[in-house]
Design a protein around this motif. Structure first.
Motif, PDB file in Angstrom:
ATOM      1  N   THR A   1      37.777  -8.477 -35.977  1.00  0.00           N
ATOM      2  CA  THR A   1      37.483  -9.268 -34.760  1.00  0.00           C
ATOM      3  C   THR A   1      37.105 -10.779 -35.557  1.00  0.00           C
ATOM      4  O   THR A   1      37.407 -11.959 -35.061  1.00  0.00           O
ATOM      5  N   SER A   2      36.135 -10.894 -36.235  1.00  0.00           N
ATOM      6  CA  SER A   2      35.392 -11.831 -36.476  1.00  0.00           C
ATOM      7  C   SER A   2      36.670 -12.785 -37.535  1.00  0.00           C
ATOM      8  O   SER A   2      36.361 -13.991 -37.328  1.00  0.00           O
ATOM      9  N   ILE A   3      37.263 -11.908 -38.311  1.00  0.00           N
ATOM     10  CA  ILE A   3      37.962 -12.879 -39.181  1.00  0.00           C
ATOM     11  C   ILE A   3      39.560 -13.420 -38.417  1.00  0.00           C
ATOM     12  O   ILE A   3      39.811 -14.358 -38.836  1.00  0.00           O
ATOM     13  N   LEU A   4      39.890 -12.706 -37.611  1.00  0.00           N
ATOM     14  CA  LEU A   4      40.796 -13.319 -36.622  1.00  0.00           C
ATOM     15  C   LEU A   4      40.434 -14.366 -35.838  1.00  0.00           C
ATOM     16  O   LEU A   4      41.100 -15.501 -35.532  1.00  0.00           O
ATOM     17  N   ASN A   5      39.056 -14.210 -35.379  1.00  0.00           N
ATOM     18  CA  ASN A   5      38.604 -15.828 -34.767  1.00  0.00           C
ATOM     19  C   ASN A   5      38.271 -16.714 -35.667  1.00  0.00           C
ATOM     20  O   ASN A   5      38.293 -18.009 -35.112  1.00  0.00           O
ATOM     21  N   LEU A   6      38.245 -16.515 -36.975  1.00  0.00           N
ATOM     22  CA  LEU A   6      38.192 -17.593 -37.932  1.00  0.00           C
ATOM     23  C   LEU A   6      39.568 -18.407 -37.931  1.00  0.00           C
ATOM     24  O   LEU A   6      39.539 -19.730 -38.179  1.00  0.00           O
ATOM     25  N   VAL A   7      40.780 -17.679 -37.824  1.00  0.00           N
ATOM     26  CA  VAL A   7      42.060 -18.402 -37.784  1.00  0.00           C
ATOM     27  C   VAL A   7      42.778 -18.721 -36.614  1.00  0.00           C
ATOM     28  O   VAL A   7      43.974 -19.287 -36.412  1.00  0.00           O
ATOM     29  N   SER A   8      42.245 -18.158 -35.379  1.00  0.00           N
ATOM     30  CA  SER A   8      43.182 -18.233 -34.251  1.00  0.00           C
ATOM     31  C   SER A   8      42.027 -18.259 -33.180  1.00  0.00           C
ATOM     32  O   SER A   8      40.917 -17.977 -33.160  1.00  0.00           O
ATOM     33  N   VAL A   9      42.720 -18.435 -31.974  1.00  0.00           N
ATOM     34  CA  VAL A   9      42.121 -18.322 -30.537  1.00  0.00           C
ATOM     35  C   VAL A   9      42.658 -17.251 -29.714  1.00  0.00           C
ATOM     36  O   VAL A   9      44.047 -17.441 -29.596  1.00  0.00           O
ATOM     37  N   LYS A  10      42.063 -16.507 -29.058  1.00  0.00           N
ATOM     38  CA  LYS A  10      42.623 -15.386 -28.239  1.00  0.00           C
ATOM     39  C   LYS A  10      42.410 -15.876 -26.826  1.00  0.00           C
ATOM     40  O   LYS A  10      41.354 -15.672 -26.223  1.00  0.00           O
ATOM     41  N   PRO A  11      43.501 -16.064 -25.887  1.00  0.00           N
ATOM     42  CA  PRO A  11      43.262 -16.526 -24.634  1.00  0.00           C
ATOM     43  C   PRO A  11      42.762 -15.162 -23.936  1.00  0.00           C
ATOM     44  O   PRO A  11      43.330 -13.998 -24.179  1.00  0.00           O
ATOM     45  N   SER A  12      42.052 -15.311 -22.653  1.00  0.00           N
ATOM     46  CA  SER A  12      41.491 -14.105 -22.262  1.00  0.00           C
ATOM     47  C   SER A  12      42.684 -13.199 -21.639  1.00  0.00           C
ATOM     48  O   SER A  12      42.403 -12.054 -21.115  1.00  0.00           O
ATOM     49  N   SER A  13      43.672 -13.857 -21.037  1.00  0.00           N
ATOM     50  CA  SER A  13      44.444 -13.132 -20.090  1.00  0.00           C
ATOM     51  C   SER A  13      45.709 -12.764 -20.961  1.00  0.00           C
ATOM     52  O   SER A  13      46.665 -12.184 -20.348  1.00  0.00           O
ATOM     53  N   GLU A  14      45.858 -13.012 -22.286  1.00  0.00           N
ATOM     54  CA  GLU A  14      47.023 -12.767 -22.786  1.00  0.00           C
ATOM     55  C   GLU A  14      46.735 -11.765 -24.169  1.00  0.00           C
ATOM     56  O   GLU A  14      45.421 -11.934 -24.785  1.00  0.00           O
ATOM     57  N   PRO A  15      47.542 -10.874 -24.484  1.00  0.00           N
ATOM     58  CA  PRO A  15      47.363  -9.901 -25.689  1.00  0.00           C
ATOM     59  C   PRO A  15      47.792 -10.777 -27.019  1.00  0.00           C
ATOM     60  O   PRO A  15      47.714 -10.023 -28.091  1.00  0.00           O
ATOM     61  N   ILE A  16      47.944 -11.725 -26.932  1.00  0.00           N
ATOM     62  CA  ILE A  16      48.450 -12.615 -28.342  1.00  0.00           C
ATOM     63  C   ILE A  16      47.422 -13.810 -28.839  1.00  0.00           C
ATOM     64  O   ILE A  16      46.448 -13.961 -27.957  1.00  0.00           O
ATOM     65  N   ARG A  17      47.552 -14.086 -29.880  1.00  0.00           N
ATOM     66  CA  ARG A  17      46.594 -15.143 -30.452  1.00  0.00           C
ATOM     67  C   ARG A  17      47.411 -16.436 -30.755  1.00  0.00           C
ATOM     68  O   ARG A  17      48.545 -16.167 -31.003  1.00  0.00           O
ATOM     69  N   LYS A  18      46.671 -17.658 -30.767  1.00  0.00           N
ATOM     70  CA  LYS A  18      47.497 -18.752 -31.042  1.00  0.00           C
ATOM     71  C   LYS A  18      46.417 -19.199 -32.461  1.00  0.00           C
ATOM     72  O   LYS A  18      45.416 -19.231 -32.290  1.00  0.00           O
ATOM     73  N   LEU A  19      47.262 -19.500 -33.466  1.00  0.00           N
ATOM     74  CA  LEU A  19      46.775 -20.147 -34.733  1.00  0.00           C
ATOM     75  C   LEU A  19      45.985 -21.416 -34.498  1.00  0.00           C
ATOM     76  O   LEU A  19      46.423 -22.265 -33.526  1.00  0.00           O
ATOM     77  N   ARG A  20      44.828 -21.583 -35.142  1.00  0.00           N
ATOM     78  CA  ARG A  20      44.309 -22.955 -35.249  1.00  0.00           C
ATOM     79  C   ARG A  20      44.778 -23.727 -36.169  1.00  0.00           C
ATOM     80  O   ARG A  20      45.402 -23.363 -37.319  1.00  0.00           O
ATOM     81  N   PRO A  21      44.788 -24.989 -35.828  1.00  0.00           N
ATOM     82  CA  PRO A  21      45.713 -25.836 -36.797  1.00  0.00           C
ATOM     83  C   PRO A  21      44.726 -26.198 -37.895  1.00  0.00           C
ATOM     84  O   PRO A  21      43.544 -26.399 -37.899  1.00  0.00           O
ATOM     85  N   SER A  22      45.346 -26.131 -39.269  1.00  0.00           N
ATOM     86  CA  SER A  22      44.620 -26.457 -40.716  1.00  0.00           C
ATOM     87  C   SER A  22      43.343 -25.705 -40.749  1.00  0.00           C
ATOM     88  O   SER A  22      42.474 -26.338 -40.927  1.00  0.00           O
TER      89      SER A  22
END
Length: 790
Positions: A153-174
Motif C-alpha cells: 500500500t505504501s509503495i503504491l501510494n508513492l506512484v498513484s492515487v486511489k479514489p475512495s469509491s473506485e477499485p482502480i488507481r491513477k498514476l501520479r504525473p512525473s
C-alpha cells in the motif's frame, strides 16, 4: 579483529552527532559487513566473557539503529536505513528474527516527507529483508506476511492515487518512484502471489495506463517493466487457474492488435482472410472523414489513440508485449496459441511496401497522404513481427518444426520487398539464425535459392561500402557527344584521385547491431545449410567476406564444412591459411591445424599393466642380436642411408640390389629379378647384365667411395637394417670378391617384406632364426617359373 570493528562501530554511532553521520555511513556499513561472523553467531553458544561482551555490543548496535530510524532529522533516518541493510545482510537469521520493529519503522518512513534517496533506499532495504526471510517459513509467517500488505500500500501510494469509491488507481504525473516500485512488485509477486491478490486490480489499472500510453510519456525501461509485470499478474489467479489467465491475456493481446490493425490498414483493401471464425466478421464501421484512430477501450482495456503514427506505436507496443509472453516465467504449464499468433503475423506481413502504385489495391475513400504514411511505417511493424516470431522460436525451439517453413515463407516475403530497411535486415538475420539449426539440414535446393538474396545481402552488410572515384571510360565517351552545357555537371573532384586506388572506402556511419546480426548469421549458414546446395559463386562470396571481416567463427565453420568437389570442377580451396594468419594464437585454430597427438604404441590398462606385443618384442630382440653379429663379422651393414647413395663397387651393388630390394608400399610380384640358374658363377650372363642396366648410377663414383662404408660415421639410431642372415651367393659375384653376408631390409609390420627365401649357412645363426622368427617364403610365383621354363 571483528570484535574490535564492532566495538568501534558502536562507539562511532553513539558519540558522533547525527548531522555528521551521513559522510561516514558507507564506512560504517563496510565495517559491519566485516563483522558477519559475530552478528550471525547463535546467541545460546556465547558462554565466555568475550562472547558476552560481543552480545552487549550487538544489543547496543540494534538499539542505536532503532533510534536512528525514528530520529527527527533526515540525516539520522538516512543513516539508519543504510546501516540496517548492512546489518541484516551480515547477520542473516540471527538479526532477521528480531527485525520486526525495524521493519515497522522502515514502512513508516515511506509515509514521511523524506528525500527521494531515503525512500528509495528504504524500499530497497525492505525488499532485501523480505527476500532473506523467504527461505525461513517461520520468519515469513512472523515478519513478511503481516508486513507485506502495508508495504504494498505504501509503495503504491508513492506512484498513484486511489479514489475512495473506485477499485482502480491513477498514476501520479512525473513520479520518480515508478521504476523502482515496478521492480519491487515484479520481484515479490512470484513469491507471495496470495498476498498480492487483493491488489491485482489496482496494479492492473496502473499497467494499462503505462502500456496504453501513445505519447512518449514513460521511458522504454519503464514500459518493459510494465509489460513483464502485466504478464506476471497471472500468478495472483486462484488455485489451478494461472494457466487459463495467461492464455486469456495472450488472446486479448492478439485481439487488440487486430482491432488496431483494422484502423491502421484502412487505406488499403487487404487480401488476408483469418482462419479464426471470430475474426471473419466485418470490422466496426469507421468514419473515413475523420482522422484515423480508435476511441477505445480495446479488448485489453487500453485507452484510445489518434493518428497513423500513434496507431503504429500501439501495434509495436502490443507486439513487444506478445513477445514478452514467451520470455517471462510462468507459475504453471501454459498453452501457447501458436495458430492465432501465426494468423496475426500472416496478416501483418501480407501488407508490404509496393514497388509500384498498381501492386496494391487502394481504398479510394482514404487520402493518398495517409496511405503513403502507412508505407513509411510498415518496416517498423514487420521488424516487430520478426522479433515476435524469434521469441516464439527461442521459447519452443524444436517444437516449432511443424511451422518453421511457414515462418520462413513469411519472413522471406517481407525481406524481398523491404530489405532497404536496416531494422528489417537486423530482425531477419536474427530470425533466420534461429531457423536454420532446425530446418537447415532438411532444406531443398529451392528453399536455399529463396534465401540466396538474403545471404548475399548479409555479406554486403559486413563489408564497408566502396565508391568508384575514377570516371569510367563509358562516361567519358558519353560526354563527348554532349554539349558544353551538359559537360559542366561532371564532378571535377573525381579527377583528383585519378592516380590513386580505383575504389575508395566510404567513410559512412557504422551500425554495430547490423554488423552483429550479420556476423552471427554467416557461421550458421556454413554449418547447417547443406554445402552442396550453395552455388559456388555464393560460397566464394561468403568465404571472401569472412576473410575480409576476420570472422573467426565463420572461418572455422567454412573450414569444417568444405564445398564438395563437383564433377567437371576441381576441389574447392580451403581458407585455412587465412584462418591461421588471422588467429594464430587461438586454441581452436591450433587444434584444427595440428589435430594429432604423438601415437601411443602401448597404453596401460585398468590395473596399470602395459600390453606388449610378443611378436614385436621378439623381432626387436632378434634385431638387436643380429645387428651385433653382423657388425662384428662383416661390417657391411648400412645403418643410415645418406641423401645421395654412396658409390659401391659393381659386385657389391649387384649383391645388395638383387638380394635386398627396397620396400615399396604397393608390392608387385615382378619386382624381384631371379638370376638365371644355368649361368656360371664367375661369369654373369647377358640377361643379368641387361637387368642391371637400371642400377648403373652406382658405377659413376666407384673410385670416390670405398667399398666398405665406415660405421663410425653412421648412427645406429637411424639404422634401416635388420638381422644379417646368410643366403646363397649371387651369380654376379666374382671369385676374387669377398663373400658378404646378405642383409635383409627391415619393413614396418603393416608392409610385408619381399626378401628372397633365406637358407642357413652358419649353424648358430640358423638355429636362432629357426626358433625365433618364421621362415619367409619369397619364392617367385608360378607365373615366373612358367616363363623361365618356357
Amino acid at each position: 579483529m571483528a570484535t574490535t570493528s564492532l566495538r568501534a562501530v558502536t562507539h562511532r554511532l553513539t558519540t558522533t552527532p547525527v548531522q555528521q553521520l551521513p559522510p561516514i555511513a558507507s564506512f560504517l556499513a563496510t565495517s559491519l559487513s566485516d563483522c558477519g561472523e559475530l552478528l550471525s553467531a547463535p546467541q545460546n553458544q556465547k558462554t565466555g566473557k568475550s562472547d558476552s561482551d560481543n552480545a552487549v555490543q550487538i544489543h547496543k548496535l540494534k538499539t542505536r539503529l532503532g533510534s536512528l530510524l525514528q530520529d527527527r532529522s533526515f540525516e539520522g533516518r538516512w543513516t539508519g536505513v543504510v546501516l540496517v541493510k548492512a546489518t541484516v545482510e551480515a547477520g542473516q537469521w540471527e538479526v532477521l528474527r528480531g527485525c520486526e520493529p525495524l521493519v515497522r519503522s522502515l514502512i513508516g518512513i515511506l509515509a514521511k516527507p523524506d528525500p527521494v534517496t531515503t525512500k528509495k533506499m528504504c524500499i530497497i532495504t525492505l525488499t532485501r529483508i523480505f527476500h532473506l526471510t523467504y527461505q525461513y517459513p517461520t520468519l515469513v509467517r512472523e515478519i513478511t506476511t503481516p508486513s507485506l500488505p502495508g508495504f504494498i500500500t505504501s509503495i503504491l501510494n508513492l506512484v498513484s492515487v486511489k479514489p475512495s469509491s473506485e477499485p482502480i488507481r491513477k498514476l501520479r504525473p512525473s513520479t520518480p518512484f515508478l521504476e523502482i516500485v515496478l521492480h519491487v512488485i515484479l520481484e515479490l509477486i512470484a513469491r507471495h502471489p496470495t498476498t498480492f491478490r487483493p491488489f491485482s486490480a489496482q496494479i492492473h489499472s496502473l499497467l494499462q495506463a503505462i502500456i496504453g500510453s501513445t505519447s512518449p510519456t514513460y521511458p522504454e525501461p519503464v514500459v518493459e517493466l510494465a509489460q513483464r509485470l502485466f504478464i506476471s499478474l497471472h500468478n495472483c489467479a486462484p488455485k489451478n487457474t494461472a494457466g487459463d489467465e495467461w492464455r486469456n491475456a495472450t488472446l486479448l493481446t492478439i485481439s487488440s492488435i487486430h482491432r488496431t490493425s483494422d484502423y491502421v490498414f484502412r487505406s488499403i483493401i487487404e487480401q488476408w482472410e483469418s482462419v479464426d471464425p471470430n475474426l471473419r466478421q466485418a470490422a466496426a464501421p469507421q468514419d473515413y472523414t475523420q482522422e484515423v484512430g480508435d476511441d477505445g477501450p480495446d479488448p485489453l482495456g487500453l485507452s484510445g489513440w489518434r493518428g497513423i503514427h500513434s496507431g503504429v506505436d500501439r501495434i509495436l507496443v502490443l507486439l513487444r508485449l506478445l513477445s514478452t509472453f514467451f520470455s517471462t516465467p510462468t507459475a504453471s504449464a501454459v498453452s501457447i496459441p501458436v495458430g492465432q499468433i501465426l494468423d496475426l503475423t500472416s496478416r501483418l506481413t501480407s501488407v508490404i511496401v509496393p514497388k509500384e502504385s498498381g501492386d496494391v489495391q487502394a481504398n479510394s475513400q482514404i487520402s493518398r497522404e495517409e496511405r503513403e504514411s502507412l508505407w513509411t511505417e510498415l518496416p517498423r511493424i514487420h521488424a516487430a513481427c520478426m522479433k515476435l516470431l524469434l521469441g516464439a522460436m527461442n521459447a519452443l525451439e524444436t517444437g516449432t518444426m511443424s511451422v518453421a517453413q511457414t515462418i520462413l515463407e513469411q519472413a522471406t516475403w517481407v525481406f524481398r520487398a523491404e530489405k532497404f530497411s536496416r531494422q528489417v535486415r537486423v530482425s531477419m538475420y536474427d530470425l533466420v539464425r534461429s531457423l536454420l539449426p532446425i530446418v537447415g539440414p532438411s532444406m531443398t535446393k529451392q528453399n536455399v535459392s529463396s534465401l540466396t538474396d538474403l545471404f548475399r545481402t548479409c555479406c554486403v552488410d559486413l563489408l564497408p561500402s566502396a565508391d568508384d572515384t575514377n570516371p569510367s571510360a563509358g562516361s567519358s565517351t558519353d560526354a563527348k557527344g554532349k554539349s558544353k552545357a551538359n559537360q559542366v555537371t561532371v564532378n571535377a573532384d573525381s579527377f583528383l584521385n585519378s592516380g590513386k586506388q580505383g575504389r575508395q572506402v566510404k567513410q559512412g556511419p557504422s551500425f554495430p547491431e547490423l554488423k552483429r546480426a550479420a556476423s552471427e548469421l554467416l557461421p550458421v549458414i556454413l554449418t547447417y545449410v547443406p554445402t552442396e546446395l550453395l552455388v559456388p559463386s555464393l560460397r566464394g562470396e561468403i568465404d571472401r567476406t569472412i576473410i575480409l571481416a576476420a570472422n573467426k567463427n565463420a572461418m572455422l565453420s567454412s573450414v569444417l564444412s568444405p564445398h564438395p568437389a563437383v564433377r567437371g570442377r576441381g576441389a574447392g580451396s580451403s581458407i585455412i591459411p587465412f584462418l591461421a594468419r588471422a588467429y594464430a594464437d587461438e586454441m581452436e585454430v591450433e587444434s584444427l591445424i595440428k589435430p594429432r597427438m604423438p601415437v601411443l604404441m602401448s597404453t596401460p590398462d585398468i590395473n596399470g599393466n602395459v600390453a606388449v606385443d610378443e611378436d614385436e618384442d621378439e623381432d626387436e630382440d632378434m634385431s638387436g642380436s643380429a645387428y651385433q653379429q653382423t657388425t662384428q663379422s662383416t661390417g657391411f651393414l648400412r645403418t643410415s642411408p645418406p641423401p645421395a647413395a654412396p658409390a659401391l663397387s659393381t659386385q657389391t651393388a649387384s649383391v645388395e640390389t638383387s638380394q635386398a630390394p627396397a620396400p615399396s608400399p604397393s608390392l608387385n610380384k615382378r619386382v624381384y629379378e631371379e638370376p638365371t640358374p644355368q649361368a656360371p658363377v664367375a661369369q654373369p650372363t647377358e640377361k643379368k647384365e641387361d637387368a642391371q642396366v637400371k642400377r648403373a648410377r652406382f658405377e659413376k663414383d666407384t673410385t670416390a667411395a670405398p667399398t666398405q662404408p665406415s660405421l663410425e660415421k653412421e648412427s645406429p639410431a637411424t639404422s634401416t637394417g635388420t638381422p644379417a642372415i646368410p643366403v646363397e651367393q649371387s651369380s654376379v659375384t666374382t671369385a676374387s670378391a669377398p663373400q658378404p653376408v646378405q642383409t635383409a631390409t627391415s619393413f614396418p609390420k603393416s608392409v610385408p617384406a619381399t626378401t628372397p627365401n633365406v637358407k642357413a649357412s652358419a649353424a648358430g645363426e640358423a638355429e636362432e632364426s629357426d626358433d625365433e622368427m618364421p621362415t619367409l617364403n619369397m619364392e617367385p610365383d608360378t607365373d615366373d617359373d612358367e616363363e623361365m621354363d618356357g
